[in-house]
Motif scaffolding. Structure first.
Motif, PDB file in Angstrom:
ATOM      1  N   THR A 154       4.003   6.544  18.307  1.00  0.00           N
ATOM      2  CA  THR A 154       3.347   7.830  18.135  1.00  0.00           C
ATOM      3  C   THR A 154       3.012   7.958  16.662  1.00  0.00           C
ATOM      4  O   THR A 154       3.889   7.860  15.808  1.00  0.00           O
ATOM      5  N   ILE A 191      -5.594  12.135  11.912  1.00  0.00           N
ATOM      6  CA  ILE A 191      -5.624  11.239  13.065  1.00  0.00           C
ATOM      7  C   ILE A 191      -4.230  11.230  13.689  1.00  0.00           C
ATOM      8  O   ILE A 191      -3.237  11.047  12.993  1.00  0.00           O
ATOM      9  N   SER A 192      -4.151  11.425  15.005  1.00  0.00           N
ATOM     10  CA  SER A 192      -2.851  11.412  15.672  1.00  0.00           C
ATOM     11  C   SER A 192      -3.016  10.946  17.112  1.00  0.00           C
ATOM     12  O   SER A 192      -4.107  11.016  17.688  1.00  0.00           O
ATOM     13  N   GLY A 193      -1.918  10.469  17.693  1.00  0.00           N
ATOM     14  CA  GLY A 193      -1.953  10.044  19.088  1.00  0.00           C
ATOM     15  C   GLY A 193      -0.868   9.039  19.399  1.00  0.00           C
ATOM     16  O   GLY A 193      -0.085   8.648  18.524  1.00  0.00           O
ATOM     17  N   ARG A 194      -0.815   8.642  20.646  1.00  0.00           N
ATOM     18  CA  ARG A 194       0.115   7.609  21.093  1.00  0.00           C
ATOM     19  C   ARG A 194      -0.634   6.291  21.220  1.00  0.00           C
ATOM     20  O   ARG A 194      -1.724   6.248  21.794  1.00  0.00           O
ATOM     21  N   VAL A 195      -0.062   5.235  20.687  1.00  0.00           N
ATOM     22  CA  VAL A 195      -0.743   3.943  20.580  1.00  0.00           C
ATOM     23  C   VAL A 195       0.098   2.857  21.230  1.00  0.00           C
ATOM     24  O   VAL A 195       1.322   2.803  21.031  1.00  0.00           O
ATOM     25  N   LEU A 254      -5.054   3.896  23.543  1.00  0.00           N
ATOM     26  CA  LEU A 254      -4.798   5.175  22.887  1.00  0.00           C
ATOM     27  C   LEU A 254      -4.640   6.258  23.946  1.00  0.00           C
ATOM     28  O   LEU A 254      -5.401   6.298  24.913  1.00  0.00           O
ATOM     29  N   PHE A 266      -5.302  11.105  22.008  1.00  0.00           N
ATOM     30  CA  PHE A 266      -5.789  10.769  20.665  1.00  0.00           C
ATOM     31  C   PHE A 266      -6.645  11.903  20.112  1.00  0.00           C
ATOM     32  O   PHE A 266      -7.543  12.402  20.781  1.00  0.00           O
ATOM     33  N   GLU A 267      -6.342  12.325  18.883  1.00  0.00           N
ATOM     34  CA  GLU A 267      -7.101  13.366  18.201  1.00  0.00           C
ATOM     35  C   GLU A 267      -7.447  12.876  16.798  1.00  0.00           C
ATOM     36  O   GLU A 267      -6.615  12.285  16.114  1.00  0.00           O
TER      37      GLU A 267
END
Length: 250
Positions: free
Chosen positions: A84, A94-98, A108, A111-112
């Protein structure tokens, strides 16, 4: 409990303790070092941060700023690390789970991203202003190209820097849908502004297609019309922009 058993338990506990406290700089073992450069580590491998992060692209270095992450330990056993991420640099976010599945394969989720529109200049010779935001519930990238996903791209308060000054365009969105078989399709809509754009864009591997009508309730600024006339065909007081070709892989 025998001494041997007790000794093994103590060794196991020590190993677990060492793993849990592994320094954040070891994150370099699970990211492609040839693409990402990080400095100023703090915290642990599992929950840490870096004060500076740079992404290497063919057009140069892309600054991501300060980055923090949470790494799922068990994901290392499947050779598909799950993280995360949250990256901040000025107004850029930039953010999100990868999920990292390879050097050029990434999944992704949630994702934002919000970046300045002039960032496009690193990849194409376009003098654009405003901000670009992306919101994807899912985006699948294989061999460096998006092949599946659902989300939305927004160009907010768009402006074009013409040779004679800045021209206000408007705010626009692309609703991205998964068309299957590695294809993405996007519906272009106008949110606000004097210049209206509607149509469709599509991406199939590296092949892209654009079919967008540009116009407005009133006549377009002559400077915008002159620029569009170079790449689009006149249509009912506006212009029809139709492009197709292949993207260069990043």
């Amino acid at each position: 409990m025998s001494r041997i058993t007790l000794g093994l338990v103590l060794v196991l506990l020590l190993l677990i303790s060492l793993l849990l406290s592994a320094p954040a700089r070891l994150v370099g073992l699970v990211i492609p070092a040839e693409q990402i450069a990080m400095q100023g580590f703090s915290g642990t491998l599992w929950r840490g941060s870096a004060s500076r992060c740079l992404l290497r692209t063919e057009s140069g270095l892309l600054h991501l700023g300060e980055v923090s992450w949470d790494l799922a330990p068990l994901s290392l056993l499947t050779f598909s690390p799950r993280l995360t991420l949250d990256a901040r640099w000025g107004r850029q976010r930039i953010s999100g789970r990868v999920v990292l599945r390879g050097d050029r394969d990434v999944d992704l989720h949630d994702f934002e991203a919000t970046v300045a529109a002039d960032l496009v200049r690193q990849f194409a010779p376009l003098a654009l202003g405003g901000s670009i935001s992306a919101s994807f519930t899912r985006l699948v990238v294989r061999d460096g190209m998006p092949v599946a996903g659902e989300g939305r791209l927004v160009w907010q308060d768009g402006v074009w820097s013409s040779p004679t000054g800045q021209l206000t365009l408007g705010s626009y969105a692309v609703e991205v849908l998964d068309a299957g078989d590695g294809q993405l399709r996007g519906d272009v809509i106008t949110l606000a502004g004097p210049v209206e754009a509607t149509g469709e864009v599509a991406l199939d591997g590296q092949a892209y297609r654009v079919d967008v009508r540009v116009g407005g309730e009133r006549a377009l600024d002559p400077r915008i019309g002159q620029a569009l006339a170079l790449i689009a065909a006149p249509e009912n007081g506006g212009f029809r922009l139709q492009l197709d070709g292949e993207l260069r892989q990043p």
